[in-house]
Structures are given as structure tokens and as C-alpha cells.
Motif scaffolding. Structure first.
Motif, PDB file in Angstrom:
ATOM      1  N   ILE A  11       0.869  -1.180   0.000  1.00 16.58           N
ATOM      2  CA  ILE A  11       0.000   0.000   0.000  1.00 16.58           C
ATOM      3  C   ILE A  11       0.904   1.228   0.000  1.00 16.58           C
ATOM      4  O   ILE A  11       1.744   1.384   0.891  1.00 16.58           O
ATOM      5  CB  ILE A  11      -0.924   0.030   1.238  1.00 16.58           C
ATOM      6  CG1 ILE A  11      -1.703  -1.286   1.364  1.00 16.58           C
ATOM      7  CG2 ILE A  11      -1.858   1.230   1.174  1.00 16.58           C
ATOM      8  CD1 ILE A  11      -2.567  -1.617   0.167  1.00 16.58           C
ATOM      9  N   LEU A  38       0.905   1.638 -12.779  1.00 10.39           N
ATOM     10  CA  LEU A  38      -0.033   0.833 -11.989  1.00 10.39           C
ATOM     11  C   LEU A  38      -1.409   0.832 -12.635  1.00 10.39           C
ATOM     12  O   LEU A  38      -2.073  -0.203 -12.718  1.00 10.39           O
ATOM     13  CB  LEU A  38      -0.116   1.372 -10.559  1.00 10.39           C
ATOM     14  CG  LEU A  38       1.181   1.399  -9.756  1.00 10.39           C
ATOM     15  CD1 LEU A  38       0.949   2.044  -8.399  1.00 10.39           C
ATOM     16  CD2 LEU A  38       1.753  -0.003  -9.595  1.00 10.39           C
ATOM     17  N   GLY A  42      -3.069  -2.161 -14.611  1.00 15.72           N
ATOM     18  CA  GLY A  42      -4.062  -2.637 -13.650  1.00 15.72           C
ATOM     19  C   GLY A  42      -5.343  -1.845 -13.785  1.00 15.72           C
ATOM     20  O   GLY A  42      -5.844  -1.641 -14.889  1.00 15.72           O
ATOM     21  N   PHE A 288      -0.211  -7.447  -4.689  1.00 19.85           N
ATOM     22  CA  PHE A 288      -1.344  -6.534  -4.783  1.00 19.85           C
ATOM     23  C   PHE A 288      -0.824  -5.148  -4.404  1.00 19.85           C
ATOM     24  O   PHE A 288      -0.460  -4.901  -3.248  1.00 19.85           O
ATOM     25  CB  PHE A 288      -2.463  -6.972  -3.833  1.00 19.85           C
ATOM     26  CG  PHE A 288      -3.703  -6.113  -3.870  1.00 19.85           C
ATOM     27  CD1 PHE A 288      -4.787  -6.477  -4.658  1.00 19.85           C
ATOM     28  CD2 PHE A 288      -3.796  -4.955  -3.113  1.00 19.85           C
ATOM     29  CE1 PHE A 288      -5.942  -5.687  -4.691  1.00 19.85           C
ATOM     30  CE2 PHE A 288      -4.926  -4.158  -3.139  1.00 19.85           C
ATOM     31  CZ  PHE A 288      -6.010  -4.533  -3.928  1.00 19.85           C
ATOM     32  N   LEU A 290      -1.478  -1.031  -4.268  1.00 18.72           N
ATOM     33  CA  LEU A 290      -2.517  -0.003  -4.277  1.00 18.72           C
ATOM     34  C   LEU A 290      -1.883   1.339  -3.954  1.00 18.72           C
ATOM     35  O   LEU A 290      -1.163   1.478  -2.970  1.00 18.72           O
ATOM     36  CB  LEU A 290      -3.614  -0.346  -3.268  1.00 18.72           C
ATOM     37  CG  LEU A 290      -4.924   0.452  -3.374  1.00 18.72           C
ATOM     38  CD1 LEU A 290      -6.071  -0.344  -2.769  1.00 18.72           C
ATOM     39  CD2 LEU A 290      -4.842   1.807  -2.680  1.00 18.72           C
ATOM     40  N   PHE A 320      -6.718   6.324  -6.971  1.00 14.51           N
ATOM     41  CA  PHE A 320      -6.856   4.965  -6.437  1.00 14.51           C
ATOM     42  C   PHE A 320      -6.492   4.004  -7.570  1.00 14.51           C
ATOM     43  O   PHE A 320      -7.310   3.685  -8.421  1.00 14.51           O
ATOM     44  CB  PHE A 320      -8.308   4.750  -5.982  1.00 14.51           C
ATOM     45  CG  PHE A 320      -8.527   3.665  -4.961  1.00 14.51           C
ATOM     46  CD1 PHE A 320      -8.483   3.943  -3.602  1.00 14.51           C
ATOM     47  CD2 PHE A 320      -8.826   2.370  -5.365  1.00 14.51           C
ATOM     48  CE1 PHE A 320      -8.739   2.958  -2.648  1.00 14.51           C
ATOM     49  CE2 PHE A 320      -9.078   1.377  -4.432  1.00 14.51           C
ATOM     50  CZ  PHE A 320      -9.030   1.668  -3.065  1.00 14.51           C
ATOM     51  N   VAL A 322      -4.766   0.319  -8.722  1.00 12.90           N
ATOM     52  CA  VAL A 322      -4.493  -1.039  -8.234  1.00 12.90           C
ATOM     53  C   VAL A 322      -3.875  -1.868  -9.351  1.00 12.90           C
ATOM     54  O   VAL A 322      -4.447  -1.978 -10.437  1.00 12.90           O
ATOM     55  CB  VAL A 322      -5.776  -1.736  -7.736  1.00 12.90           C
ATOM     56  CG1 VAL A 322      -5.448  -3.154  -7.250  1.00 12.90           C
ATOM     57  CG2 VAL A 322      -6.447  -0.945  -6.624  1.00 12.90           C
ATOM     58  N   ARG A 323      -2.719  -2.459  -9.057  1.00  9.67           N
ATOM     59  CA  ARG A 323      -2.116  -3.425  -9.977  1.00  9.67           C
ATOM     60  C   ARG A 323      -2.112  -4.787  -9.317  1.00  9.67           C
ATOM     61  O   ARG A 323      -1.440  -5.006  -8.318  1.00  9.67           O
ATOM     62  CB  ARG A 323      -0.684  -3.032 -10.341  1.00  9.67           C
ATOM     63  CG  ARG A 323      -0.106  -3.901 -11.466  1.00  9.67           C
ATOM     64  CD  ARG A 323       1.388  -3.713 -11.647  1.00  9.67           C
ATOM     65  NE  ARG A 323       1.880  -4.360 -12.851  1.00  9.67           N
ATOM     66  CZ  ARG A 323       2.121  -5.684 -12.954  1.00  9.67           C
ATOM     67  NH1 ARG A 323       1.914  -6.499 -11.915  1.00  9.67           N
ATOM     68  NH2 ARG A 323       2.568  -6.192 -14.093  1.00  9.67           N
ATOM     69  N   TYR A 324      -2.892  -5.725  -9.871  1.00  9.93           N
ATOM     70  CA  TYR A 324      -2.919  -7.110  -9.400  1.00  9.93           C
ATOM     71  C   TYR A 324      -3.569  -7.936 -10.508  1.00  9.93           C
ATOM     72  O   TYR A 324      -4.786  -8.025 -10.605  1.00  9.93           O
ATOM     73  CB  TYR A 324      -3.687  -7.234  -8.086  1.00  9.93           C
ATOM     74  CG  TYR A 324      -3.669  -8.638  -7.504  1.00  9.93           C
ATOM     75  CD1 TYR A 324      -2.467  -9.318  -7.321  1.00  9.93           C
ATOM     76  CD2 TYR A 324      -4.851  -9.272  -7.136  1.00  9.93           C
ATOM     77  CE1 TYR A 324      -2.444 -10.595  -6.794  1.00  9.93           C
ATOM     78  CE2 TYR A 324      -4.835 -10.548  -6.604  1.00  9.93           C
ATOM     79  CZ  TYR A 324      -3.627 -11.213  -6.431  1.00  9.93           C
ATOM     80  OH  TYR A 324      -3.606 -12.490  -5.902  1.00  9.93           O
ATOM     81  N   ILE A 343      -9.878  -0.957   1.920  1.00  8.06           N
ATOM     82  CA  ILE A 343      -8.541  -1.546   1.792  1.00  8.06           C
ATOM     83  C   ILE A 343      -8.351  -2.691   2.763  1.00  8.06           C
ATOM     84  O   ILE A 343      -7.926  -3.797   2.381  1.00  8.06           O
ATOM     85  CB  ILE A 343      -7.459  -0.466   1.980  1.00  8.06           C
ATOM     86  CG1 ILE A 343      -7.543   0.560   0.842  1.00  8.06           C
ATOM     87  CG2 ILE A 343      -6.060  -1.099   2.021  1.00  8.06           C
ATOM     88  CD1 ILE A 343      -6.674   1.786   1.045  1.00  8.06           C
ATOM     89  N   THR A 346     -10.285  -5.852   1.853  1.00 11.21           N
ATOM     90  CA  THR A 346      -9.757  -6.437   0.612  1.00 11.21           C
ATOM     91  C   THR A 346      -8.510  -7.270   0.894  1.00 11.21           C
ATOM     92  O   THR A 346      -8.386  -8.414   0.433  1.00 11.21           O
ATOM     93  CB  THR A 346      -9.430  -5.328  -0.403  1.00 11.21           C
ATOM     94  OG1 THR A 346     -10.627  -4.619  -0.731  1.00 11.21           O
ATOM     95  CG2 THR A 346      -8.827  -5.906  -1.675  1.00 11.21           C
ATOM     96  N   SER A 370     -13.654  -7.364  -9.112  1.00 12.09           N
ATOM     97  CA  SER A 370     -12.528  -7.941  -9.843  1.00 12.09           C
ATOM     98  C   SER A 370     -13.014  -8.690 -11.081  1.00 12.09           C
ATOM     99  O   SER A 370     -14.216  -8.916 -11.263  1.00 12.09           O
ATOM    100  CB  SER A 370     -11.740  -8.888  -8.936  1.00 12.09           C
ATOM    101  OG  SER A 370     -12.519 -10.025  -8.605  1.00 12.09           O
TER     102      SER A 370
END
Length: 431
Positions: A11, A38, A42, A288, A290, A320, A322-324, A343, A346, A370
Motif C-alpha cells: 500500500i 499501476l 491494472g 497486490f 494499491l 486509487f 491497483v495493480r494485481y 482496503i 480487501t 474484480s
């Protein structure tokens, strides 16, 4: 392809970063290629918000998944003892086999010492200093030479380089882009060293650039006419104490905005080093990641600046990213209402936590949003709250509860105006 191992968690939290102060999020001249990566690889959430747009309350909300009215850190006044008792998600992650670390600003209480839930700790007292800061490293506190963003970047890299048999969870909280400030125990803030200070190599970055103002950047006298809640606050802003504070920060000027953008250059460099290291280790796709801010900021919108505490979009909205890959395809753009309190649930969801570990949480796991999530119902509204404090001399008595839906916003001010008029505000966000 991401493996079936438990994912790592990273994070990255930036202090006072508003929703459009990143390249991918629409900043007209800031270059943030590594942070932008990112979102490109993502998901970019375009409607991400804070439940309390202020440092200490929102940091506690991120770590607990709770509103401030539940976890009890309701303002920036030092609450050191309380911050040791928060139901921090990292305590649960430790039990689930994670190696946990906090690197950077804590700011729930002025002590820079370790809190429960972390195997590794690097922080600093209060707001810290931009140049040559005092750092607390696993309980040992002392001065360190250098620019704070560079020092924190290196500490994050050092933690990530460790050989480990467990998944890791790193909470990486930059001081940038907060100005150099001193906060007294009663919450009063003063600024030092000229306020905003980029790394010396970036001091002239973006010189002469212009940041276009949003349509709601209007003079204070118009705000007072339309919004009776602000009459007393704007009167107090012109006294000697207030003017000295505002002028010390170059509040609302092009130079303030430019310096903030220049401070982000070293944040982005560090993000590039982190991504390169995770890629080299083969851990990038199993991490993950963020990226967000801890509250927004005003550049003259509603006649406000330097401010972040209020329920207008610039205060409560956040970048905000997110890369996953296991959850979000490259280039995903999501407009659902998500929150900083999402967060904690999650990460606990991804780590395999049991329902009993999450029953205190008010946020939602992002899993339904997702790529393989069972969508079902998602929130179409949320509450935002702020509790009066004395940090800024013009904010006496300003408290509110607000509701934002996908279209409307209602702000209920707990005080009446100086002449006894009700102060509530209702907005149609489409018009």
C-alpha cells in the motif's frame, strides 16, 4: 500468470494528494510514469473516496476498515495510546503468516515509535522533517541525513530485498506532498523551511507551468453569499495569525501547485525502483499494489486552500490505482464508489482471513469488482464525517455529516450560521 501463493501486499499512501495530482489522473504537467504504470497495467478507480478527509482519522480508517466515529481517532490531536489499540489489519496478517512492515508517516499520535502489528518499523515523530529527519527504526530514534522521500524509498527497497519464506505486507506512507510542518500537542500547526520543499535536484522542475482551475474555484466572498456555514470561517481567515499561516504556504498560488508536483518526482522515482525490484524478484504479478492519497486538497475551489477537511469533491476524492493481474486486467477503468475503508477488508479477504477477523469492519472487499468477482450489489452511497478541531485558526466549530450518492451530495453542518440560519447544502453532481 499470478501463482496460487498468497499474494504480497504493498500500500503506497501519499500525504495530502488530491485526486487529479497524478499524470494518469489528469494532472496537466506532472510526469509520473511509474505511478501511472499501476493504472495502465491494472485498474484506475475514478470514484474513490475518504470517509474523513484528514490525516489521522483517515489513516486509522485505512488500517481498521472503520469510520472515524467507530475507531475513535476523530482528529489530528495526539492519541498515542489509542493508536496502539486500533484493530489494525496487519495484526491479523501476522497471524496469517505475513511478514509486515510500516515505512513512513504514522501520524496517529506524535510518537514515532513502533505500533502493534509490524515486524519491521521505520517512522518519525509527528509530521517529520523534509530535510535531515529524525527516524525511528524498530524503536531506535535518531537523526538521518538526506531528503526524506529518498530515505523512505531506500528503506522500502531494503525491506523488499530481504530474503523471506513468507509473503510480505508493506504499508509505505510518504511525507510528500505535505509541507514541512510542526504540530503542537493541541493540534495547532505551523510551517517551517518555506513549507513545500522538493528534492534539490527537482527544485526548478515544472517552472512556469500553469494549473487550470476547476469551475468551482471562486472568491471567498461569493462562497459566503452562497454557503452560510462559511461566514465565520472566512472572517477569521483575514486575521493576522491566519494570514501569516496562509502566506507561509503560498496557499492557492501556481507556485504551491508547482512545488507539490516537483515533490512528487522523487516519489515516482522510488515507485520505479520498487517495481523494478519486484519484477527482478519475480514477485511483481503476485503483489497486490494499491496507490492512493490520505485526503484531498483545495486549490481555491469553494474559496478554500490550504485545506482538505471538507466534503466537496476535491477534499474527499482520491487517486486509487491497483495493480494485481489476478483481479484486474490491464487498462481497467472502474467508476464504482470505492473507499479507503475498503482496503483492510480487501487485503484480509485475499490473505484468507476468517469472518470473525473481519466482523468489526465497515468497508467492503473489492473482490466483487474484480475480473472474476460475482458482482451482485455494490454500494450506491456512502457517508463522510468530520469533527471540529482547532488545528487551523479559522475552523472553529466546523463539523458535518455528509452523504454522497452516484449523483447527489448532501452536507449537514452541525452548526448554524452566525445569524442562526441552517447551513445544509445539497448538490446535483451532474449539473
Amino acid at each position: 500468470m499470478a501463482s496460487r501463493r498468497k499474494p504480497n501486499f504493498l500500500i503506497v499512501l501519499i500525504d495530502d494528494l488530491r485526486f487529479d495530482e497524478v499524470g494518469i489522473c489528469g494532472h496537466p504537467y506532472m510526469k509520473t510514469p511509474h505511478i501511472d504504470r499501476l493504472g495502465h497495467e491494472g485498474a484506475m478507480f475514478t470514484s474513490a473516496f475518504h470517509s474523513t478527509p484528514l490525516c489521522s482519522p483517515n489513516r486509522a480508517s485505512i488500517l481498521t476498515g472503520q469510520y472515524a466515529s467507530r475507531h475513535g481517532i476523530i482528529d489530528n490531536v495526539a492519541r498515542d495510546a489509542h493508536s496502539h489499540r486500533l484493530p489494525n489489519y496487519n495484526v491479523v496478517l501476522q497471524k496469517l503468516g505475513y511478514e509486515t512492515a510500516h515505512v513512513g508517516k504514522w501520524h496517529m499520535g506524535n510518537s514515532g515509535g513502533p505500533r502493534p502489528g509490524y515486524d519491521h518499523w521505520v517512522s518519525f515523530p509527528g509530521h517529520g522533517s523534509i530535510m535531515n529527519p529524525v527516524l525511528n527504526i524498530n524503536g531506535e530514534e535518531g537523526p538521518h541525513e538526506g531528503y526524506i522521500t529518498d530515505l523512505l524509498n531506500q528503506h522500502a527497497i531494503d525491506f523488499l530485498k530481504r530474503k523471506r519464506s513468507k509473503p510480505f505486507a508493506l504499508f509505505f506512507a510518504h511525507k510528500a506532498v505535505h509541507p514541512d510542518a510542526y504540530q503542537a500537542p493541541d493540534g495547532q500547526v505551523s510551517f517551517k523551511n518555506g513549507g513545500y520543499l522538493p528534492a534539490p535536484r527537482h527544485k526548478d522542475l515544472y517552472k512556469g507551468e500553469h494549473f487550470p482551475r476547476r469551475p468551482n474555484a471562486i472568491p471567498a466572498n461569493q462562497v459566503v453569499k452562497d454557503k452560510p456555514a462559511w461566514a465565520e470561517a472566512h472572517k477569521l481567515r483575514v486575521n493576522e495569525t491566519s494570514r501569516a499561516l496562509l502566506e507561509g504556504m503560498q496557499a492557492g498560488t501556481e507556485e504551491e501547485i508547482r512545488l507539490r508536483a516537483a515533490m512528487m518526482a522523487s516519489v515516482d522515482e522510488g515507485m520505479g525502483d520498487v517495481l523494478a525490484l519486484l519484477e527482478e524478484q519475480g514477485e511483481l504479478d503476485n503483489t497486490f499494489i494499491l496507490f492512493l492519497g490520505d485526503n484531498g486538497y483545495f486549490f481555491g475551489e469553494h474559496g478554500l486552500g490550504p485545506e482538505r477537511r471538507f466534503a466537496y469533491e476535491e477534499g474527499i476524492k482520491s487517486p486509487f490505482l491497483v495493480r494485481y493481474p489476478a483481479w484486474f486486467r490491464a487498462g481497467t477503468v472502474n467508476d464504482d464508489l470505492v473507499m479507503a475503508i475498503d482496503i483492510a477488508p480487501t487485503l484480509l479477504d485475499l490473505a484468507g482471513a476468517k469472518a470473525a477477523d473481519m466482523e468489526h469492519i465497515q468497508g467492503l472487499s473489492l473482490r466483487p469488482l474484480s475480473r472474476n468477482g460475482k458482482r451482485g450489489k455494490w454500494r450506491n452511497s456512502f457517508m463522510c464525517e468530520y469533527f471540529s478541531e482547532q488545528a487551523m485558526p479559522w475552523l472553529i466549530g466546523m463539523s458535518y455529516k455528509a452523504i454522497r450518492t452516484t449523483r447527489y451530495k448532501y452536507i449537514h453542518w452541525t452548526q448554524k450560521s452566525l445569524d442562526g440560519v441552517e447551513c445544509d447544502e445539497l448538490y446535483d453532481l451532474k449539473t
